[in-house]
Design an enzyme around this catalytic site. Structure first.
Site, PDB file in Angstrom:
ATOM      1  CD  GLU A  11      36.033  32.525  38.431  1.00  0.00           C
ATOM      2  OE1 GLU A  11      36.404  32.077  39.609  1.00  0.00           O
ATOM      3  OE2 GLU A  11      35.005  33.941  38.323  1.00  0.00           O
ATOM      4  CG  HIS A  63      36.796  35.161  40.881  1.00  0.00           C
ATOM      5  ND1 HIS A  63      35.802  35.424  40.909  1.00  0.00           N
ATOM      6  CD2 HIS A  63      36.991  36.729  42.323  1.00  0.00           C
ATOM      7  CE1 HIS A  63      35.324  35.632  41.605  1.00  0.00           C
ATOM      8  NE2 HIS A  63      35.683  37.056  42.711  1.00  0.00           N
ATOM      9  CB  CYS A 121      33.368  35.247  44.646  1.00  0.00           C
ATOM     10  SG  CYS A 121      33.501  36.436  44.998  1.00  0.00           S
TER      11      CYS A 121
END
Lengths: 262, 203
Positions: free
Chosen positions: B187, B185, B80
């Protein structure tokens, strides 16, 4: 292409997960962490978790609960409830939450939106507007309310406040329809259209979804939008048996076909 | 050792948790000492470009990271805003970026093909690989990733690994030598994101 976001909205009351009707009569539907685990397995797009006690009781957000939820959650998480300062917002983001939802505190002090945006970035600032239809013989349109719809806001009109929130740095608006809450009769599409044309930040509608058909109607009406629901994702069948559920990837792909062609 | 740089930004816990589920050990680095065993470095980031650079510059780890990256002894993945600061500059601010990847960061709303779509670009979008990158090894064709940003990485050099479309195609993954970056993202992108993080750990 960017997809509509289909978002379970979970309410926390007295430590348990509940579902309300018109913001009242909270019915216990299970354990919050367990629900998050199930939505992980179902690969939900995003989660909104709101502590509906914190603001009404005037207490601090429960950081322990937030940290536990964030650690469990494998999708973007938006937390709301009792957030009144940018320090609290920063602390919650630090616990691993992607977005902070503010509502009554933002209406009482709109500059809080700018303060939080400054601290955590505007992409993480979600302004939740609890909205209901004006009552009374000659009233029309909508009014804002706070504190689980117990307080009516008179100093701002809905669209006026939505535009102000955008200007001050909100990254997303969540429109929560009090009248439709728990009704499972469909979204207030008129409200959705009004807000969609008033602001140019991402918008999420909450309140009224009772079937995938309702999700499809909202997407058809507003295009790429946040499609949030409570009852739809925690109840099953006409007797509203508690069963956590979420559209499959196949269902979601079908919903994409509702998108208006640009 | 997978080392997650904690300079005060980003969801450090989410990376730790994803790797924990895959039984891949990680450490979180808050000072130079804890960078010493790093073979793979994750550089997260959210918020604004300048704020990220200011925090990284004052973290005490900037110089050590520069040296590690230039020595080529580690692989590094920016995520990001952590990807955006790999560039030399950003229209979002005035602070210089790390300059590890040739490119600059631009504002969506000033692009000629931007057609008043809502900003930030928020939600799940397709990722279109444009050149081979080990990050995307074994990725399903219908993979989607979670995005949340208002600025995008621009480069005309061959560092572009993948693009996404939001009004126009923009760069959403870069790779220059041992430096990698993704705008989305991983994650928070379910099994698709976990695969990217696993692939990175195996580089």
């Amino acid at each position: 292409m960017l997809r509509p976001r289909i978002i379970p909205s979970l309410l926390i009351h007295q430590g348990g997960l509940v579902k309300t009707v018109e913001f009242k009569a909270p019915k216990y539907v299970g354990d919050p962490i367990n629900a998050v685990k199930i939505f992980n397995e179902k690969e939900a797009d995003e989660l909104i978790v709101i502590d509906i006690d914190a603001t009404v009781k005037g207490v601090e957000p429960n950081y322990k609960v937030i940290a536990d939820l964030a650690a469990e959650c494998r999708m973007p998480l938006c937390y709301g409830g009792g957030v009144k300062t940018s320090e609290q917002a920063k602390k919650i983001i630090g616990l691993g939450v992607e977005k902070i939802a503010i509502s009554s505190a933002a209406i009482e002090n709109p500059n809080l939106i700018a303060d939080i945006a400054e601290q955590v970035g505007k992409q993480s600032v979600v302004v939740v507007l609890d909205v209901r239809k004006k009552k009374g013989l000659f009233s029309k349109g909508y009014e804002l309310c706070t504190h689980n719809a117990s307080i009516q806001i008179k100093n701002y009109g809905l669209l006026e406040f939505a535009r102000l929130a955008e200007k001050l740095g909100a990254g997303e608006l969540v429109l929560n329809s009090v009248d439709r809450d728990g009704s499972m009769n469909g979204y207030d599409l008129h409200l959705a259209k009004q807000i969609r044309s008033a602001v140019s930040i991402p918008l999420t509608m909450l309140g009224g979804a009772g079937s995938l058909e309702h999700l499809s109607e909202l997407i058809k009406c507003c295009g790429v939008i946040g499609v949030a629901a409570g009852s739809l994702f925690v109840f099953k069948g006409k007797y509203k048996a508690v069963l956590i559920n979420y559209p499959s990837l196949g269902n979601k792909t079908e919903l994409m076909e509702s998108l208006p062609s640009s | 050792l997978i080392t997650i740089v904690d300079y005060g930004l980003g969801n450090i816990g989410a990376f730790v948790n994803v790797y924990k589920r895959m039984n891949i050990p990680t450490i979180v680095a808050r000072d130079v000492d804890s960078l010493k065993d790093a073979t793979h470095i994750i550089l997260p980031g959210v918020g604004s470009f300048d704020h990220a650079m200011e925090l990284l510059n004052s973290s005490g780890m900037r110089e050590a990271l520069d040296n590690l990256v230039k020595s080529g002894g580690v692989s590094i993945l920016g995520i990001c805003v952590g990807m955006q600061i790999l560039a030399t500059s950003s229209e979002e601010g005035v602070t210089s970026g790390l300059g590890w990847v040739e490119g600059s960061v631009k504002d969506f709303s000033t692009h000629s093909q931007y057609s008043s779509l809502p900003l930030p670009h928020m939600g799940w979008n397709d990722v279109i690989p444009v050149s081979y990158s080990p990050l995307f090894k074994g990725l399903e064709k219908d993979a989607q990733f979670y995005f949340l940003h208002s600025y995008y990485f621009y480069s005309d050099s061959p560092v572009i690994a993948a693009e996404a479309n939001y009004g126009f195609n923009f760069v959403c993954a870069v790779n220059s030598g041992n430096v990698y970056g993704v705008q989305f993202h991983p994650e928070k992108s379910h099994h698709w994101g976990a695969l990217i993080l696993k692939n990175f750990a195996e580089i």
